[in-house]
Scaffold this active site. Structure first.
Site, PDB file in Angstrom:
ATOM      1  N   ASP A  41      45.554  27.301  35.255  1.00  0.00           N
ATOM      2  CA  ASP A  41      44.876  27.752  36.529  1.00  0.00           C
ATOM      3  C   ASP A  41      43.102  27.854  36.139  1.00  0.00           C
ATOM      4  O   ASP A  41      42.509  27.959  37.198  1.00  0.00           O
ATOM      5  CB  ASP A  41      45.180  28.966  36.992  1.00  0.00           C
ATOM      6  CG  ASP A  41      45.112  30.236  36.123  1.00  0.00           C
ATOM      7  OD1 ASP A  41      44.951  29.876  34.744  1.00  0.00           O
ATOM      8  OD2 ASP A  41      45.328  31.452  36.432  1.00  0.00           O
ATOM      9  N   GLY A 131      54.235  40.413  30.189  1.00  0.00           N
ATOM     10  CA  GLY A 131      53.582  39.092  31.034  1.00  0.00           C
ATOM     11  C   GLY A 131      53.974  38.883  32.201  1.00  0.00           C
ATOM     12  O   GLY A 131      53.951  37.894  32.802  1.00  0.00           O
ATOM     13  N   GLU A 167      38.993  42.023  36.826  1.00  0.00           N
ATOM     14  CA  GLU A 167      39.640  41.814  35.640  1.00  0.00           C
ATOM     15  C   GLU A 167      38.644  41.022  34.518  1.00  0.00           C
ATOM     16  O   GLU A 167      38.275  41.260  33.606  1.00  0.00           O
ATOM     17  CB  GLU A 167      40.945  41.173  35.712  1.00  0.00           C
ATOM     18  CG  GLU A 167      41.570  40.678  34.298  1.00  0.00           C
ATOM     19  CD  GLU A 167      42.901  41.205  34.400  1.00  0.00           C
ATOM     20  OE1 GLU A 167      43.610  41.667  35.201  1.00  0.00           O
ATOM     21  OE2 GLU A 167      43.514  40.798  33.193  1.00  0.00           O
ATOM     22  N   ASP A 179      47.587  34.897  38.607  1.00  0.00           N
ATOM     23  CA  ASP A 179      48.328  36.155  38.712  1.00  0.00           C
ATOM     24  C   ASP A 179      48.001  37.019  39.961  1.00  0.00           C
ATOM     25  O   ASP A 179      48.791  37.572  40.899  1.00  0.00           O
ATOM     26  CB  ASP A 179      48.199  37.144  37.633  1.00  0.00           C
ATOM     27  CG  ASP A 179      48.591  36.333  36.306  1.00  0.00           C
ATOM     28  OD1 ASP A 179      49.260  35.458  36.388  1.00  0.00           O
ATOM     29  OD2 ASP A 179      48.077  36.898  35.079  1.00  0.00           O
TER      30      ASP A 179
HETATM   31  C1  GLA Z   1      47.576  34.691  32.225  1.00  0.00           C
HETATM   32  C2  GLA Z   1      46.383  34.689  32.917  1.00  0.00           C
HETATM   33  C3  GLA Z   1      46.710  33.694  34.168  1.00  0.00           C
HETATM   34  C4  GLA Z   1      47.168  32.151  33.604  1.00  0.00           C
HETATM   35  C5  GLA Z   1      48.215  32.511  32.735  1.00  0.00           C
HETATM   36  C6  GLA Z   1      48.731  31.174  31.808  1.00  0.00           C
HETATM   37  O1  GLA Z   1      48.847  35.200  33.019  1.00  0.00           O
HETATM   38  O2  GLA Z   1      46.171  35.813  33.843  1.00  0.00           O
HETATM   39  O3  GLA Z   1      45.363  33.351  34.741  1.00  0.00           O
HETATM   40  O4  GLA Z   1      46.043  31.422  33.035  1.00  0.00           O
HETATM   41  O5  GLA Z   1      47.734  33.613  31.751  1.00  0.00           O
HETATM   42  O6  GLA Z   1      49.067  30.216  32.642  1.00  0.00           O
END
Ligand code: GLA
Length: 395
Positions: A41, A131, A167, A179
């Site tokens: 992303d 996560g 963030e 996210d």
């Molecule tokens: C975290 C970040 C996302 C993305 C993922 C890996 O969740 O917040 O923006 O980069 O890692 O795909």
């Protein structure tokens, strides 16, 4: 895990205990799980996450004290944070409050200024540091509360961008958009196929129940010490690789390159580590497109194979898995009824996500759980989840 009703009840109870006499509204924002498209992303590639039915609840009401009073029922015994309204300033002692404060800051920057006090009690049922994006859920939830309490309107995409800005800039975590977008735009029984280059997106139905397949999350329970700095390190490795590639050919982003184009140009990067990092970003983007295509054809077996390939690439080229996530995924691959399994989210701990035939879920949890405990020395937690809707006012 508590049910939705129990979560609502306890959130309200905690609010009433702290702020008796006020009549709060009740809100919810989901966590998210990414099915495929990891670390793409911030490389202009595609992602394929879905919102969950678990997440964070909040009860909120305005007050006339000129104060933000915030409390998390996930930390019983902690005190209510009291923050005067006005410009938000990040302080060490803020802890989790820096997420809602960041959102208030980002809203103010856009002219949505909080001029009246607000009492908020948060209560989540996402496993801790799993996560599953509890910070993004809290940001999007806070934004949802502000919009509703102050009568402002904003579309979900704008809300996700403000939450990401909170963030990135207020909290100094350099995350991509996945996210916050997945949470703000979540849709029941669907995943979101998002092109992070231009935020074009499509809702894709998840044909899981029809195929007797469950989505199982395994939480490694590993403490994620240096995750933020390693995450930022991966980002800069990709940025350096892209800058080198641009000395040889034009490229919008790593996500704009095909694997064939990348192979032709990769030697200009020089450093073998950066070549591997960039190769992951390019190949993972292609896998994500192929995976969504396979899903469209109802080919869950192919989708699962691409999930496995994603994990291998994150393990060998991107090096963000570690023994805990590798044990969970690799053990999963050996179990009957498993279509695919991979780490999800940033990595360095957190969770795996697996597609498992319903009839085999119980044995899957038992076997993977036992082998993980034997090898790692502590237990993993398992959750069977479904894709849920985005943030909303409940009552
Ligand atoms: C975290 C970040 C996302 C993305 C993922 C890996 O969740 O917040 O923006 O980069 O890692 O795909």
């Amino acid at each position: 895990m508590l049910t939705d009703k129990e979560m609502q009840e306890r959130t309200l109870q905690a609010f009433r205990g702290l702020f008796p006499g006020e009549i709060p509204a009740l809100y919810f924002a989901p966590g998210r799980v990414n099915l495929i498209g990891e670390h793409t992303d911030y490389n202009g590639g595609h992602v394929f996450p879905c919102a969950l039915t678990i997440g964070i609840y909040a009860a909120a009401a305005k007050n006339d004290l000129g104060m933000l009073r915030m409390y998390s029922a996930n930390f019983p015994g902690s005190s209510v944070s009291q923050i005067p309204i006005g410009p938000m300033v990040k302080e060490k002692k803020d802890g989790w409050c820096s997420y809602p404060k960041g959102v208030i800051w980002a809203f103010a920057e856009k002219g949505f200024e909080v001029t009246q006090g607000l009492d908020i009690v948060y209560y989540g049922n996402l496993p801790n540091s799993s996560g599953l994006s509890s910070s993004a859920a809290m940001e999007v939830l806070t934004g949802t509360i502000l919009l509703d309490q102050f009568g402002w309107t904003m579309d979900g995409v704008t809300l996700s961008l403000l939450a990401q800005r909170a963030e990135n800039v207020y909290n100094g975590v350099n995350c991509g958009i996945m996210d916050q977008f997945a949470i703000a735009m979540g849709k029941k029984d669907h995943a979101i196929f998002l092109d992070t280059a231009d935020l074009a997106y499509q809702y894709v139905p998840l044909p899981l129940a029809d195929n007797g397949v469950k989505l199982v999350i395994a939480c490694s329970n590993k403490k994620r010490g240096l995750a933020d700095s390693k995450y930022n390190e991966r980002r800069s490795e990709c940025e350096a690789a892209l800058a080198a590639i641009r000395t040889a050919r034009p490229a919008e982003s790593l996500g704009a390159l095909s694997s064939a184009e990348f192979e032709e140009v990769k030697d200009v990067i020089g450093d073998p580590v950066k070549i591997r990092r960039a190769r992951h970003a390019v190949a993972e983007n292609e896998r994500t497109i192929l995976a969504v295509d396979a899903l469209g054809k109802g080919d869950l077996a192919e989708f699962g194979k691409l999930m496995n390939a994603s994990h291998v690439s994150l393990r060998d080229d991107y090096e963000v898995t570690g023994i805990e996530l590798d044990t969970l995924a690799e053990t999963a691959w050996e179990q009957p009824g498993v279509l695919g399994s991979r780490m999800t989210g940033a990595g360095f701990g957190g969770c795996t996500v697996s597609l498992v035939k319903e009839a085999d879920v119980e044995a899957f949890i038992e076997n993977v759980g036992r082998i993980y405990q034997e090898k790692i020395g502590y237990a993993a937690d398992f959750y069977s989840v479904t894709a849920g809707d985005g943030p909303r006012r409940l009552a």
